[in-house]
Every structure is written in structure tokens, then in C-alpha cells.
Design a protein around this motif. Structure first.
Motif, PDB file in Angstrom:
ATOM      1  N   LEU A   1      -6.037 -53.990 -65.315  1.00 53.65           N
ATOM      2  CA  LEU A   1      -6.082 -52.616 -65.811  1.00 53.65           C
ATOM      3  C   LEU A   1      -7.146 -51.768 -65.120  1.00 53.65           C
ATOM      4  CD1 LEU A   1      -5.684 -53.194 -69.663  1.00 53.65           C
ATOM      5  CD2 LEU A   1      -3.959 -52.367 -68.054  1.00 53.65           C
ATOM      6  N   LEU A   2      -8.141 -52.402 -64.510  1.00 53.21           N
ATOM      7  CA  LEU A   2      -9.255 -51.672 -63.933  1.00 53.21           C
ATOM      8  C   LEU A   2      -8.829 -50.658 -62.878  1.00 53.21           C
ATOM      9  CD1 LEU A   2     -12.308 -51.545 -64.318  1.00 53.21           C
ATOM     10  CD2 LEU A   2     -12.565 -53.193 -62.455  1.00 53.21           C
ATOM     11  N   PRO A   3      -7.893 -50.971 -61.954  1.00 60.55           N
ATOM     12  CA  PRO A   3      -7.494 -49.963 -60.953  1.00 60.55           C
ATOM     13  C   PRO A   3      -6.862 -48.713 -61.561  1.00 60.55           C
ATOM     14  CG  PRO A   3      -6.830 -52.155 -60.248  1.00 60.55           C
ATOM     15  CD  PRO A   3      -7.282 -52.280 -61.664  1.00 60.55           C
ATOM     16  N   TRP A   4      -6.311 -48.844 -62.791  1.00 59.89           N
ATOM     17  CA  TRP A   4      -5.669 -47.694 -63.428  1.00 59.89           C
ATOM     18  C   TRP A   4      -6.647 -46.832 -64.201  1.00 59.89           C
ATOM     19  CZ3 TRP A   4      -0.796 -46.582 -62.137  1.00 59.89           C
ATOM     20  CH2 TRP A   4      -0.021 -47.612 -61.595  1.00 59.89           C
ATOM     21  N   LEU A   5      -7.879 -47.302 -64.362  1.00 55.09           N
ATOM     22  CA  LEU A   5      -8.839 -46.586 -65.194  1.00 55.09           C
ATOM     23  C   LEU A   5      -9.193 -45.223 -64.612  1.00 55.09           C
ATOM     24  CD1 LEU A   5     -10.615 -46.641 -67.699  1.00 55.09           C
ATOM     25  CD2 LEU A   5     -12.393 -47.779 -66.357  1.00 55.09           C
ATOM     26  N   LEU A   6      -9.477 -45.159 -63.318  1.00 58.83           N
ATOM     27  CA  LEU A   6      -9.863 -43.892 -62.711  1.00 58.83           C
ATOM     28  C   LEU A   6      -8.729 -42.867 -62.721  1.00 58.83           C
ATOM     29  CD1 LEU A   6     -11.919 -42.153 -61.248  1.00 58.83           C
ATOM     30  CD2 LEU A   6     -11.210 -43.214 -59.100  1.00 58.83           C
ATOM     31  N   PRO A   7      -7.505 -43.200 -62.262  1.00 64.55           N
ATOM     32  CA  PRO A   7      -6.445 -42.173 -62.314  1.00 64.55           C
ATOM     33  C   PRO A   7      -6.129 -41.721 -63.732  1.00 64.55           C
ATOM     34  CG  PRO A   7      -5.572 -44.303 -61.607  1.00 64.55           C
ATOM     35  CD  PRO A   7      -7.047 -44.414 -61.567  1.00 64.55           C
ATOM     36  N   LEU A   8      -6.183 -42.654 -64.715  1.00 70.43           N
ATOM     37  CA  LEU A   8      -5.929 -42.237 -66.092  1.00 70.43           C
ATOM     38  C   LEU A   8      -7.043 -41.326 -66.607  1.00 70.43           C
ATOM     39  CD1 LEU A   8      -4.591 -45.566 -67.673  1.00 70.43           C
ATOM     40  CD2 LEU A   8      -3.289 -43.499 -67.101  1.00 70.43           C
ATOM     41  N   THR A   9      -8.276 -41.620 -66.234  1.00 64.14           N
ATOM     42  CA  THR A   9      -9.392 -40.755 -66.635  1.00 64.14           C
ATOM     43  C   THR A   9      -9.251 -39.365 -66.024  1.00 64.14           C
ATOM     44  OG1 THR A   9     -10.843 -42.683 -66.809  1.00 64.14           O
ATOM     45  CG2 THR A   9     -11.894 -40.522 -66.658  1.00 64.14           C
TER      46      THR A   9
ATOM     47  N   ILE B   1       4.596 -35.710 -53.016  1.00 61.67           N
ATOM     48  CA  ILE B   1       5.686 -36.203 -52.164  1.00 61.67           C
ATOM     49  C   ILE B   1       5.145 -36.628 -50.801  1.00 61.67           C
ATOM     50  CG2 ILE B   1       7.834 -35.568 -51.023  1.00 61.67           C
ATOM     51  CD1 ILE B   1       8.073 -36.002 -54.034  1.00 61.67           C
ATOM     52  N   ILE B   2       4.223 -35.853 -50.241  1.00 62.45           N
ATOM     53  CA  ILE B   2       3.633 -36.194 -48.943  1.00 62.45           C
ATOM     54  C   ILE B   2       2.880 -37.518 -49.027  1.00 62.45           C
ATOM     55  CG2 ILE B   2       1.854 -35.497 -47.277  1.00 62.45           C
ATOM     56  CD1 ILE B   2       2.739 -32.583 -47.860  1.00 62.45           C
ATOM     57  N   GLY B   3       2.115 -37.700 -50.124  1.00 55.37           N
ATOM     58  CA  GLY B   3       1.403 -38.961 -50.295  1.00 55.37           C
ATOM     59  C   GLY B   3       2.345 -40.139 -50.441  1.00 55.37           C
ATOM     60  N   LEU B   4       3.401 -39.972 -51.239  1.00 53.63           N
ATOM     61  CA  LEU B   4       4.363 -41.065 -51.419  1.00 53.63           C
ATOM     62  C   LEU B   4       5.071 -41.396 -50.112  1.00 53.63           C
ATOM     63  CD1 LEU B   4       5.979 -40.118 -54.860  1.00 53.63           C
ATOM     64  CD2 LEU B   4       4.374 -41.978 -54.392  1.00 53.63           C
ATOM     65  N   PHE B   5       5.422 -40.373 -49.353  1.00 51.84           N
ATOM     66  CA  PHE B   5       6.085 -40.643 -48.082  1.00 51.84           C
ATOM     67  C   PHE B   5       5.126 -41.269 -47.087  1.00 51.84           C
ATOM     68  CE2 PHE B   5       7.918 -39.500 -43.932  1.00 51.84           C
ATOM     69  CZ  PHE B   5       9.169 -40.059 -44.094  1.00 51.84           C
ATOM     70  N   GLY B   6       3.847 -40.890 -47.163  1.00 47.23           N
ATOM     71  CA  GLY B   6       2.853 -41.547 -46.317  1.00 47.23           C
ATOM     72  C   GLY B   6       2.754 -43.033 -46.621  1.00 47.23           C
TER      73      GLY B   6
ATOM     74  N   LEU C   1     -12.216 -48.122 -57.837  1.00 50.10           N
ATOM     75  CA  LEU C   1     -12.030 -46.943 -57.000  1.00 50.10           C
ATOM     76  C   LEU C   1     -11.121 -47.174 -55.804  1.00 50.10           C
ATOM     77  CD1 LEU C   1     -15.761 -45.758 -56.866  1.00 50.10           C
ATOM     78  CD2 LEU C   1     -13.984 -45.002 -58.438  1.00 50.10           C
ATOM     79  N   GLY C   2     -11.044 -48.434 -55.336  1.00 53.93           N
ATOM     80  CA  GLY C   2     -10.319 -48.718 -54.102  1.00 53.93           C
ATOM     81  C   GLY C   2      -8.870 -48.274 -54.095  1.00 53.93           C
ATOM     82  N   PRO C   3      -8.045 -48.638 -55.108  1.00 54.32           N
ATOM     83  CA  PRO C   3      -6.633 -48.230 -55.079  1.00 54.32           C
ATOM     84  C   PRO C   3      -6.439 -46.716 -55.072  1.00 54.32           C
ATOM     85  CG  PRO C   3      -6.964 -50.030 -56.631  1.00 54.32           C
ATOM     86  CD  PRO C   3      -8.318 -49.586 -56.198  1.00 54.32           C
ATOM     87  N   THR C   4      -7.257 -45.998 -55.845  1.00 56.68           N
ATOM     88  CA  THR C   4      -7.127 -44.540 -55.882  1.00 56.68           C
ATOM     89  C   THR C   4      -7.485 -43.927 -54.531  1.00 56.68           C
ATOM     90  OG1 THR C   4      -7.677 -44.535 -58.238  1.00 56.68           O
ATOM     91  CG2 THR C   4      -7.871 -42.445 -57.055  1.00 56.68           C
ATOM     92  N   LEU C   5      -8.570 -44.392 -53.919  1.00 57.34           N
ATOM     93  CA  LEU C   5      -8.953 -43.880 -52.607  1.00 57.34           C
ATOM     94  C   LEU C   5      -7.915 -44.226 -51.550  1.00 57.34           C
ATOM     95  CD1 LEU C   5     -12.780 -44.701 -52.650  1.00 57.34           C
ATOM     96  CD2 LEU C   5     -11.717 -42.446 -52.819  1.00 57.34           C
ATOM     97  N   SER C   6      -7.348 -45.425 -51.649  1.00 60.20           N
ATOM     98  CA  SER C   6      -6.305 -45.811 -50.699  1.00 60.20           C
ATOM     99  C   SER C   6      -5.074 -44.914 -50.832  1.00 60.20           C
ATOM    100  CB  SER C   6      -5.920 -47.276 -50.929  1.00 60.20           C
ATOM    101  OG  SER C   6      -4.893 -47.673 -50.050  1.00 60.20           O
ATOM    102  N   ALA C   7      -4.737 -44.535 -52.063  1.00 54.89           N
ATOM    103  CA  ALA C   7      -3.594 -43.638 -52.273  1.00 54.89           C
ATOM    104  C   ALA C   7      -3.887 -42.248 -51.720  1.00 54.89           C
ATOM    105  CB  ALA C   7      -3.261 -43.563 -53.756  1.00 54.89           C
ATOM    106  N   LEU C   8      -5.099 -41.745 -51.956  1.00 53.29           N
ATOM    107  CA  LEU C   8      -5.455 -40.416 -51.448  1.00 53.29           C
ATOM    108  C   LEU C   8      -5.486 -40.394 -49.924  1.00 53.29           C
ATOM    109  CD1 LEU C   8      -8.303 -39.427 -53.944  1.00 53.29           C
ATOM    110  CD2 LEU C   8      -5.963 -38.556 -53.890  1.00 53.29           C
ATOM    111  N   ARG C   9      -5.831 -41.520 -49.321  1.00 56.98           N
ATOM    112  CA  ARG C   9      -5.890 -41.587 -47.855  1.00 56.98           C
ATOM    113  C   ARG C   9      -4.513 -41.431 -47.221  1.00 56.98           C
ATOM    114  NH1 ARG C   9      -6.195 -45.951 -44.132  1.00 56.98           N
ATOM    115  NH2 ARG C   9      -6.031 -47.419 -45.868  1.00 56.98           N
TER     116      ARG C   9
END
Length: 528
Positions: free
Chosen positions: A25-33, A242-247, A369-377
């Protein structure tokens, strides 16, 4: 009283399951917050809906646009990307194969090719607009320019650096040309080519969004500009999603293809290493092509074969450059752009370094923080332009944030990966020496990650310069070298446009050399 393992196990299972569940659950904490804060800001009207639309409105807009309009614009962008990939990859493979297979061709052509690559794709756009207009030809040329560079360089490395023993074996076995290509050259060059293709996809996708933001009436970039002009930022948020998902799809797709095609051990990426340029007259071969092209260029302009408003002579470009430097207009603009690049690098690079060290040293922070930053990248850098201009306007703050965002991820990734690659023996040495956290960081961690860190700094310098040029394009201002080029393009002053391109290319080359020098001097202990 001691307990047996059988008696202790039931009491340890709940804690183990709790830790495992918390870890998932920890990777979901930041996006949910962030989502809750976003919802709270919208509900309590901390920010205007025109500045920060509610999550429900963004979702509703996604559903409405998803009924057809969004996919039409996405299909147009993907069609442009496909044509650009087809032209850029095919041209890059042919050119890279020629340069890699022939040392003479490499000496003749590659120096000129490398010099032109120092001018970023964005800096070519004003010239391309004057030459090709703002139609589909402009998008195709920009895409091919962005894609052909990484494909050519990585193909060159793969073909040129095929193992010499395999070549000797092929010569001894007298393999015909088609077998030598199929069984030797292609397998040897494929790992490097795939690394170049992955980079080409990223640069091509970002360049496409940039040119659609500047000059287009269709595509995702146009849809974002349209939403920004109407202050309908819910459309901008949908496009960023959409751009992030396609990336992510592009990145995962190239990883899957790489795993399917390359099932033998190979280096993960290619690095261009210059070979000796020869002796005596062979060193002069690098000047043959640029001198011949310059002479042909000058002859074309002198004979009036091309309209002077479309193509000016090299002498006119040099005269415009000298005049701009003499009267201070180009020099002032260049210094202002360099100041923005340095300020953005200090902001984004420092934050990326601190966060990368935190993620590398503290595993809970990496999982949080890692998964959220990876998604934003995965979101192309230019996709943030409409949002940043809506939040920060068109002034210096918006430019600083954009350049900082461009330099954030190179140092974040470099520092985090550098810590991950540290030898476990360093941790054992720290325990033996009884070093505290501060001493461990200063005496072991930072020196240990210095090679990766300064490699990231070299890349961040390049991204800072590219981000500055992009910021001045999309956020017009009274100064800056790219702003001067835009003004010259609107006045059809081709000589001033090309003078700006020349200075941008020279500055980019100097920044790259500065990064290499800093890296070499800061890590010179590695060769001791």
C-alpha cells in the motif's frame, strides 16, 4: 522460558502479513494524499476552478472527450509519430551503417553530423517554419531531425564495434556478404540500435508535442493549447494523463521488444567512443564535407538560385552574428539565457540530487515516492507547458520552474542509481569504523557515487540549456537568444535566425565540453 519455533510462528504471522500489506500500500500513499489535497482545495475553494479544476470535472471531461474527440487528436499525433519514426529510423540506420562500416566515411561525414547535432531540435523550428511553413511537412521534418540523431549514433557504434574476433572468424570461414550481415553485423549492432531506438522514441514524442504546441490545428499538443487559451485546464489535465499513459506504453513496449529480440548478454546502452582520426592528411578529411557544403551554399546564394528570404549566404550569417555581438543584442540575449539555464539547474538539480540520495539511502522513501516519480517522468517535458503558464504566467518564474523540471530527473536518477550500485563492502567498512550517518554520507556515499553523479550533472547541463530554449519559445519574453530568433523569424530575417542557431549550437557544445571536463577532473582519482 524459551519458546520453540512452532510456538513463536503463529505470533509472528500477523506482524509479517501486516508489514507485507503495508509495503504493497505504501506506493499508493502519495498519489492518494495528493488526490485528497486536490479534492480539498477544490471543495473549499482554496484555488479557483480555472486554475485547479476539481478531480470530478477532470474525470467528466475525460469521459466526454473519450467519446471521440480525444482519440481523434491522439490518432493524428500517433500517425505523425509513425511517419517520423519511419523516415528517421530508416535514414538513421542507413547513415549509421555506412559510417560504422567505413572508417573513411566516418572521418569524412561524422564530424559535420556531430556539429549539427549540437544545435537542439527546438532551435531548428524557426528555420524550418520559414522553409516548410506550418503544415504537416514541418512536423515530419522536426520528427526526422529528432529521431535520426540517436539512431545514427547508436547504429554507428553497434556496426563499428562488432567484435574483431568474430570478423576474423567470418573472414576465415569466407562467409558471403548476406550471411555476414545476418549472422554477424545485425546481432552485433542490435543491442546498440535498440538503445538508440528507445531514446529516439522519447525524443521524437517530446519533439512532436513541442511542434504541435507551437504550430498545429490538430493533435494532442493543439488540444492542450486550445484548453489553455480557454482556461479549461481540465482538458489540459486530461491530455497530460493521456501523454503520461502513452509514455508508459512506449517505454514498456520497447522493453518488451528488447527482451524478445535480445536474448544473449549485451550491454544495456551504447556509448560513443571516438576513434583516432588518423595521421597527417587524414585529419584534414573532417573538413572536406563542411567546406564543400559551405562553398556550395555560398555559390547557391551568389548565383540567386534560391530566394534570399528563404536561404541567406554563409557570409550574411557571419555578418549578422558579428553585428549582433558587436551591438550587444546577441551577447545580451545569450547571457540572459545562460543565466536562466544556471538558475534552473541550481533549482531542479539540487532538488533532484537531495531526493535521489534520500530515495537511495532510505528504502521506505523509495517505496513511497519512487513509483509516483517514475510515473511523472513518463510525461514528456513539453506537456507541462500549458499548465505551468496557467499557474505561473509567462514571466521568469514560469521559465525557472520549467528549466528546473527539465534538470530534476537527470540528477535524481543518477544519484539514486549510483547509490544502488555501491558495493556492500562500503556498508561493512562504515560499521567497522563506527561512522555515523553524516560521516558515512560524506566519506563513503558521495565519493562512491561521484562517477554517476557527475555523469548526471553533464546530462543536466544539456537539459538545462534545452529547457531554457524551450521556455523562451513557449513563454515569450523581452530577452533571451530564443526570443530573438522568434522575433527574427516573424520579420523574415533569416540571417538573424541562423546567427541565433549558430550561437545556440556553439554554447551547447561548450556546455557539453564543460560537463565532460568537470566529470573528468572531479573523478580523476578513478584512474589513480
Amino acid at each position: 522460558m524459551s519458546h520453540s519455533p512452532a510456538l513463536a510462528l503463529p505470533y509472528s504471522l500477523p506482524a509479517w502479513h501486516w508489514r507485507r500489506g503495508a509495503g504493497h500500500l505504501l506506493p499508493w500513499l502519495l498519489p492518494l494524499t495528493l488526490l485528497l489535497l486536490w479534492q480539498g482545495a477544490s471543495h473549499y475553494q482554496w484555488m479557483s476552478e480555472q486554475v485547479l479544476p476539481a478531480p470530478a470535472l477532470v474525470w467528466q471531461t475525460l469521459l466526454e472527450l473519450g467519446r471521440g474527440e480525444l482519440w481523434q487528436h491522439l490518432a493524428i499525433s500517433l500517425q505523425r509519430l509513425a511517419w517520423g519514426l519511419l523516415g528517421g529510423v530508416a535514414s538513421g540506420v542507413l547513415l549509421g551503417s555506412l559510417l560504422g562500416a567505413s572508417p573513411r566515411a566516418e572521418r569524412l561525414v561524422y564530424p559535420s553530423f556531430a556539429a549539427l547535432t549540437q544545435i537542439p531540435t527546438l532551435a531548428w523550428i524557426p528555420l524550418f517554419m520559414l522553409l516548410f511553413g506550418i503544415g504537416e511537412a514541418l512536423k515530419l521534418v522536426v520528427l526526422i531531425k529528432a529521431i535520426i540523431v540517436p539512431v545514427t549514433i547508436h547504429t554507428l557504434v553497434g556496426v563499428r564495434d562488432a567484435q574483431p574476433r568474430l570478423r576474423e572468424a567470418a573472414a576465415v570461414l569466407r562467409l558471403p556478404l548476406h550471411l555476414r550481415l545476418w549472422r554477424l553485423t545485425i546481432p552485433a549492432a542490435l543491442p546498440s540500435f535498440m538503445a538508440g531506438l528507445r531514446l529516439a522514441l522519447a525524443t521524437g514524442w517530446a519533439s512532436l508535442l513541442a511542434v504541435e504546441l507551437l504550430a498545429s490545428s490538430e493533435g494532442l499538443g493543439y488540444l492542450m493549447v486550445w484548453g489553455r487559451q480557454l482556461f479549461m485546464l481540465d482538458i489540459v489535465f486530461v491530455c497530460i494523463l493521456i501523454i503520461g499513459l502513452f509514455g508508459v506504453v512506449l517505454d514498456r513496449g520497447i522493453q518488451w521488444l528488447d527482451g524478445r529480440l535480445l536474448y544473449w548478454p549485451h550491454p544495456p546502452a551504447a556509448e560513443f567512443r571516438r576513434v583516432p582520426s588518423g595521421r597527417g592528411w587524414q585529419r584534414l578529411q573532417a573538413w572536406y564535407l563542411p567546406l564543400a557544403l559551405t562553398a556550395l551554399w555560398q555559390l547557391t546564394c551568389s548565383a540567386d538560385w534560391v530566394d534570399a528570404q528563404i536561404l541567406v549566404s554563409p557570409l550574411a550569417v557571419l555578418q549578422a552574428t558579428w553585428q549582433g555581438l558587436a551591438d550587444g543584442s546577441l551577447a545580451k540575449g545569450l547571457l540572459l539565457s545562460l543565466g536562466r539555464a544556471v538558475a534552473g539547474l541550481l533549482l531542479g538539480g539540487s532538488l533532484g540530487l537531495l531526493l535521489g540520495v534520500l530515495l537511495g539511502l532510505w528504502r521506505p522513501a523509495e517505496r513511497l515516492l519512487g513509483p509516483t516519480l517514475s510515473a511523472l517522468r513518463q510525461v514528456a517535458i513539453f506537456a507541462w507547458v500549458p499548465l505551468l503558464t496557467a499557474w505561473f504566467g509567462l514571466g521568469e518564474l514560469a521559465k525557472l520552474v520549467f528549466v528546473g523540471l527539465a534538470t530534476f530527473f537527470p540528477l535524481l536518477i543518477a544519484s539514486q542509481r549510483g547509490i544502488a550500485a555501491l558495493s556492500p563492502q562500503l556498508d561493512e567498512a562504515a560499521r567497522v569504523l563506527r561512522l555515523d550517518r553524516r560521516q558515512r554520507l560524506l566519506r563513503l556515499v558521495l565519493p562512491g557515487i561521484a562517477p554517476a553523479l557527475f555523469a548526471g550533472l553533464r546530462l543536466a547541463l544539456i537539459f538545462a540549456w534545452l529547457g531554457t530554449i524551450g521556455a523562451e519559445y513557449f513563454m515569450p519574453s523581452d530577452g533571451g537568444i530564443a526570443s530573438l530568433m522568434i522575433g527574427a523569424q516573424q520579420l523574415f530575417r533569416m540571417d538573424q535566425v541562423m546567427a541565433g542557431m549558430l550561437l545556440i549550437g556553439i554554447t551547447g557544445a561548450l556546455l557539453n565540453s564543460l560537463g565532460q571536463l568537470i566529470e573528468a577532473r572531479a573523478t580523476r582519482w578513478r584512474t589513480a
